[in-house]
Design a protein around this motif. Structure first.
Motif, PDB file in Angstrom:
ATOM      1  N   THR A  67       1.036  -1.285  -0.056  1.00 41.73           N
ATOM      2  CA  THR A  67       0.126   0.475   0.197  1.00 41.73           C
ATOM      3  C   THR A  67       0.302   1.389   0.081  1.00 41.73           C
ATOM      4  O   THR A  67       2.389   1.826  -0.256  1.00 41.73           O
ATOM      5  CB  THR A  67      -1.388  -0.258   1.728  1.00 41.73           C
ATOM      6  OG1 THR A  67       0.141   0.119   2.514  1.00 41.73           O
ATOM      7  CG2 THR A  67      -1.751  -1.466   1.586  1.00 41.73           C
ATOM      8  N   ASP A  68       0.312   1.822   0.322  1.00 41.09           N
ATOM      9  CA  ASP A  68       0.413   3.113   0.374  1.00 41.09           C
ATOM     10  C   ASP A  68       1.815   3.344   0.883  1.00 41.09           C
ATOM     11  O   ASP A  68       3.412   3.728   0.668  1.00 41.09           O
ATOM     12  CB  ASP A  68      -0.014   4.847  -0.122  1.00 41.09           C
ATOM     13  CG  ASP A  68      -0.003   5.530  -1.846  1.00 41.09           C
ATOM     14  OD1 ASP A  68       0.118   3.905  -2.340  1.00 41.09           O
ATOM     15  OD2 ASP A  68      -1.196   6.622  -2.117  1.00 41.09           O
ATOM     16  N   ASP A  69       1.123   3.620   2.125  1.00 37.83           N
ATOM     17  CA  ASP A  69       1.534   4.052   3.124  1.00 37.83           C
ATOM     18  C   ASP A  69       3.266   2.310   3.627  1.00 37.83           C
ATOM     19  O   ASP A  69       4.138   2.254   4.484  1.00 37.83           O
ATOM     20  CB  ASP A  69       0.876   3.778   4.972  1.00 37.83           C
ATOM     21  CG  ASP A  69       0.177   4.879   4.817  1.00 37.83           C
ATOM     22  OD1 ASP A  69       0.487   5.955   4.480  1.00 37.83           O
ATOM     23  OD2 ASP A  69      -1.075   4.649   5.427  1.00 37.83           O
ATOM     24  N   GLY A  70       2.546   1.739   3.125  1.00 31.81           N
ATOM     25  CA  GLY A  70       3.468   0.720   3.747  1.00 31.81           C
ATOM     26  C   GLY A  70       5.034   1.024   3.044  1.00 31.81           C
ATOM     27  O   GLY A  70       6.191   0.296   2.705  1.00 31.81           O
ATOM     28  N   VAL A 105      10.112   1.010   2.637  1.00 32.54           N
ATOM     29  CA  VAL A 105      11.210   1.927   2.374  1.00 32.54           C
ATOM     30  C   VAL A 105      12.271   3.318   2.967  1.00 32.54           C
ATOM     31  O   VAL A 105      13.254   2.749   2.914  1.00 32.54           O
ATOM     32  CB  VAL A 105      11.246   2.473   0.486  1.00 32.54           C
ATOM     33  CG1 VAL A 105      12.490   3.061   0.134  1.00 32.54           C
ATOM     34  CG2 VAL A 105      10.616   1.072  -0.550  1.00 32.54           C
ATOM     35  N   LEU A 106      11.312   3.717   3.413  1.00 28.70           N
ATOM     36  CA  LEU A 106      12.425   5.098   4.199  1.00 28.70           C
ATOM     37  C   LEU A 106      12.412   3.931   5.453  1.00 28.70           C
ATOM     38  O   LEU A 106      13.938   4.555   5.328  1.00 28.70           O
ATOM     39  CB  LEU A 106      10.923   5.594   4.834  1.00 28.70           C
ATOM     40  CG  LEU A 106      11.292   7.003   5.758  1.00 28.70           C
ATOM     41  CD1 LEU A 106       9.878   8.072   5.334  1.00 28.70           C
ATOM     42  CD2 LEU A 106      11.821   6.280   6.856  1.00 28.70           C
ATOM     43  N   VAL A 107      12.731   2.883   6.590  1.00 29.70           N
ATOM     44  CA  VAL A 107      12.654   2.524   7.196  1.00 29.70           C
ATOM     45  C   VAL A 107      14.257   2.021   7.102  1.00 29.70           C
ATOM     46  O   VAL A 107      15.044   2.408   7.523  1.00 29.70           O
ATOM     47  CB  VAL A 107      12.329   2.076   7.598  1.00 29.70           C
ATOM     48  CG1 VAL A 107      13.222   1.213   9.366  1.00 29.70           C
ATOM     49  CG2 VAL A 107      10.832   2.346   8.991  1.00 29.70           C
ATOM     50  N   TRP A 108      14.129   1.427   5.843  1.00 30.96           N
ATOM     51  CA  TRP A 108      15.613   0.370   5.496  1.00 30.96           C
ATOM     52  C   TRP A 108      16.456   1.501   4.816  1.00 30.96           C
ATOM     53  O   TRP A 108      17.537   1.128   5.198  1.00 30.96           O
ATOM     54  CB  TRP A 108      14.856  -0.250   3.813  1.00 30.96           C
ATOM     55  CG  TRP A 108      15.853  -0.617   3.409  1.00 30.96           C
ATOM     56  CD1 TRP A 108      17.372  -1.886   4.205  1.00 30.96           C
ATOM     57  CD2 TRP A 108      16.272   0.137   2.140  1.00 30.96           C
ATOM     58  NE1 TRP A 108      17.340  -2.248   2.321  1.00 30.96           N
ATOM     59  CE2 TRP A 108      17.750  -1.026   1.244  1.00 30.96           C
ATOM     60  CE3 TRP A 108      15.953   1.061   1.418  1.00 30.96           C
ATOM     61  CZ2 TRP A 108      18.770  -0.476   0.557  1.00 30.96           C
ATOM     62  CZ3 TRP A 108      17.221   1.501   0.614  1.00 30.96           C
ATOM     63  CH2 TRP A 108      18.334   0.565   0.203  1.00 30.96           C
ATOM     64  N   ALA A 109      16.116   2.925   4.228  1.00 23.50           N
ATOM     65  CA  ALA A 109      16.876   3.759   4.246  1.00 23.50           C
ATOM     66  C   ALA A 109      17.878   4.275   5.019  1.00 23.50           C
ATOM     67  O   ALA A 109      18.771   4.400   4.751  1.00 23.50           O
ATOM     68  CB  ALA A 109      16.218   4.241   2.519  1.00 23.50           C
ATOM     69  N   LEU A 110      16.963   4.395   5.662  1.00 20.16           N
ATOM     70  CA  LEU A 110      17.818   4.917   6.717  1.00 20.16           C
ATOM     71  C   LEU A 110      18.962   3.843   7.747  1.00 20.16           C
ATOM     72  O   LEU A 110      19.610   4.387   7.628  1.00 20.16           O
ATOM     73  CB  LEU A 110      16.070   6.182   7.582  1.00 20.16           C
ATOM     74  CG  LEU A 110      15.748   7.184   7.618  1.00 20.16           C
ATOM     75  CD1 LEU A 110      14.717   7.871   8.623  1.00 20.16           C
ATOM     76  CD2 LEU A 110      16.933   8.570   7.301  1.00 20.16           C
ATOM     77  N   VAL A 111      17.991   2.602   8.560  1.00 25.77           N
ATOM     78  CA  VAL A 111      18.948   2.389   9.042  1.00 25.77           C
ATOM     79  C   VAL A 111      19.973   1.849   7.887  1.00 25.77           C
ATOM     80  O   VAL A 111      21.521   1.563   8.908  1.00 25.77           O
ATOM     81  CB  VAL A 111      17.798   1.151   9.167  1.00 25.77           C
ATOM     82  CG1 VAL A 111      18.970  -0.107  10.375  1.00 25.77           C
ATOM     83  CG2 VAL A 111      16.978   1.693   9.769  1.00 25.77           C
ATOM     84  N   THR A 112      19.690   1.018   7.118  1.00 28.11           N
ATOM     85  CA  THR A 112      20.404   0.291   6.294  1.00 28.11           C
ATOM     86  C   THR A 112      21.944   1.650   6.314  1.00 28.11           C
ATOM     87  O   THR A 112      23.139   1.772   5.619  1.00 28.11           O
ATOM     88  CB  THR A 112      20.488  -0.445   4.835  1.00 28.11           C
ATOM     89  OG1 THR A 112      19.170  -0.943   5.543  1.00 28.11           O
ATOM     90  CG2 THR A 112      21.289  -0.876   4.293  1.00 28.11           C
ATOM     91  N   GLY A 113      20.947   2.643   5.596  1.00 26.28           N
ATOM     92  CA  GLY A 113      22.072   4.197   4.453  1.00 26.28           C
ATOM     93  C   GLY A 113      22.587   4.517   6.030  1.00 26.28           C
ATOM     94  O   GLY A 113      24.187   4.757   5.221  1.00 26.28           O
ATOM     95  N   VAL A 114      22.511   4.290   7.210  1.00 26.00           N
ATOM     96  CA  VAL A 114      23.426   5.245   8.569  1.00 26.00           C
ATOM     97  C   VAL A 114      24.166   4.244   8.742  1.00 26.00           C
ATOM     98  O   VAL A 114      25.598   4.324   8.773  1.00 26.00           O
ATOM     99  CB  VAL A 114      22.670   6.037   9.493  1.00 26.00           C
ATOM    100  CG1 VAL A 114      23.742   5.799  10.686  1.00 26.00           C
ATOM    101  CG2 VAL A 114      21.799   6.482   9.465  1.00 26.00           C
ATOM    102  N   ALA A 115      23.970   2.606   8.118  1.00 27.84           N
ATOM    103  CA  ALA A 115      25.157   1.499   8.991  1.00 27.84           C
ATOM    104  C   ALA A 115      26.118   1.487   7.620  1.00 27.84           C
ATOM    105  O   ALA A 115      27.409   1.356   7.681  1.00 27.84           O
ATOM    106  CB  ALA A 115      24.082   0.342   9.331  1.00 27.84           C
ATOM    107  N   GLU A 116      26.255   1.534   6.475  1.00 30.27           N
ATOM    108  CA  GLU A 116      26.967   1.734   5.224  1.00 30.27           C
ATOM    109  C   GLU A 116      27.749   3.024   5.441  1.00 30.27           C
ATOM    110  O   GLU A 116      28.741   2.628   5.685  1.00 30.27           O
ATOM    111  CB  GLU A 116      25.899   1.747   3.933  1.00 30.27           C
ATOM    112  CG  GLU A 116      27.217   1.282   3.654  1.00 30.27           C
ATOM    113  CD  GLU A 116      26.604   0.709   2.305  1.00 30.27           C
ATOM    114  OE1 GLU A 116      27.505   0.636   1.043  1.00 30.27           O
ATOM    115  OE2 GLU A 116      25.198   0.807   1.029  1.00 30.27           O
TER     116      GLU A 116
END
Length: 213
Positions: free
Chosen positions: A92-95, A100-111
């Motif tokens: 869904t839109d919220d999904g 993607v937002l949570v993945w981007a922030l968590v993985t981005g900060v980690a990398e």
């Protein structure tokens, strides 16, 4: 495989694999007329799972034992996000925005953190990790500022039809743009001379010059 033995796979092979799947994601979004949450989550799921497999395989094929945990961590974070995106009820839109937002922030900060630490230790993959990690964080921030309920209807005279621009359309488009930049950057990095290669060539030239002195 012994860490002391020469490896058949190098950092450039990891970059090629990541660039390939990022390019496929960018192409699928760019040439799709449907930028709905279903399409966005489907593309992201395939991209994330494929990228995670490349990262996890590279942990044993590319990196020595002491450096494996970084790519294993990135691989686990990414495969979890890809699996979550594969569930139909969450498409869904919220999904899409949340996953993607949570993945981007968590993985981005980690990398990004892995890349910064790696540069101090002379890790050959550190520069690319800093760039991709920083870009991934920017993706998350951009998605956070896109209104999920945004709706704009407009008419184009040349096409003689009306169009509708929505928040999810923008969000999926931003994901496609991110994937395209990652594909180009890692593709160029994969075919660029490695620092250790340049050093080796310089050493050979110096030795040869000394031999003729």
């Amino acid at each position: 495989m012994s860490d002391a033995a020469p490896r058949s796979f190098e950092v450039r092979h990891l970059q090629m694999g990541r660039a390939l799947f990022a390019a496929l994601a960018a192409i699928m979004i760019t040439f799709s007329v449907d930028h709905s949450a279903q399409v966005g989550m489907s593309v992201f799921s395939g991209f994330a799972i494929a990228t995670a497999l490349v990262l996890l395989l590279s942990a044993w094929l590319v990196f020595p034992a002491g450096d494996r945990w970084q790519v294993v961590l990135l691989g686990i974070l990414t495969v979890v996000a890809g699996m979550i995106a594969s569930f139909p009820p969450l498409r869904t839109d919220d999904g899409f925005f949340t996953t993607v937002l949570v993945w981007a922030l968590v993985t981005g900060v980690a990398e990004l953190a892995i890349g910064i630490v790696g540069r101090r230790r002379g890790n050959p993959a550190a520069r690319e990790a800093v760039f991709v990690g920083g870009l991934t964080v920017i993706l998350g921030i951009a998605l956070a500022f896109i209104p999920r309920d945004y709706l704009l209807e407009y008419y184009i005279d040349q096409a003689r039809r009306s169009f509708t621009l929505t928040g999810i359309t923008i969000g999926v488009g931003v994901l496609g743009g991110y994937a395209a930049i990652v594909a180009v950057y890692l593709g160029i990095a994969a075919f660029s001379p490695r620092p250790e290669t340049a050093t080796a060539v310089e050493t050979v030239d110096t030795d040869a010059a000394g031999g003729h002195a």
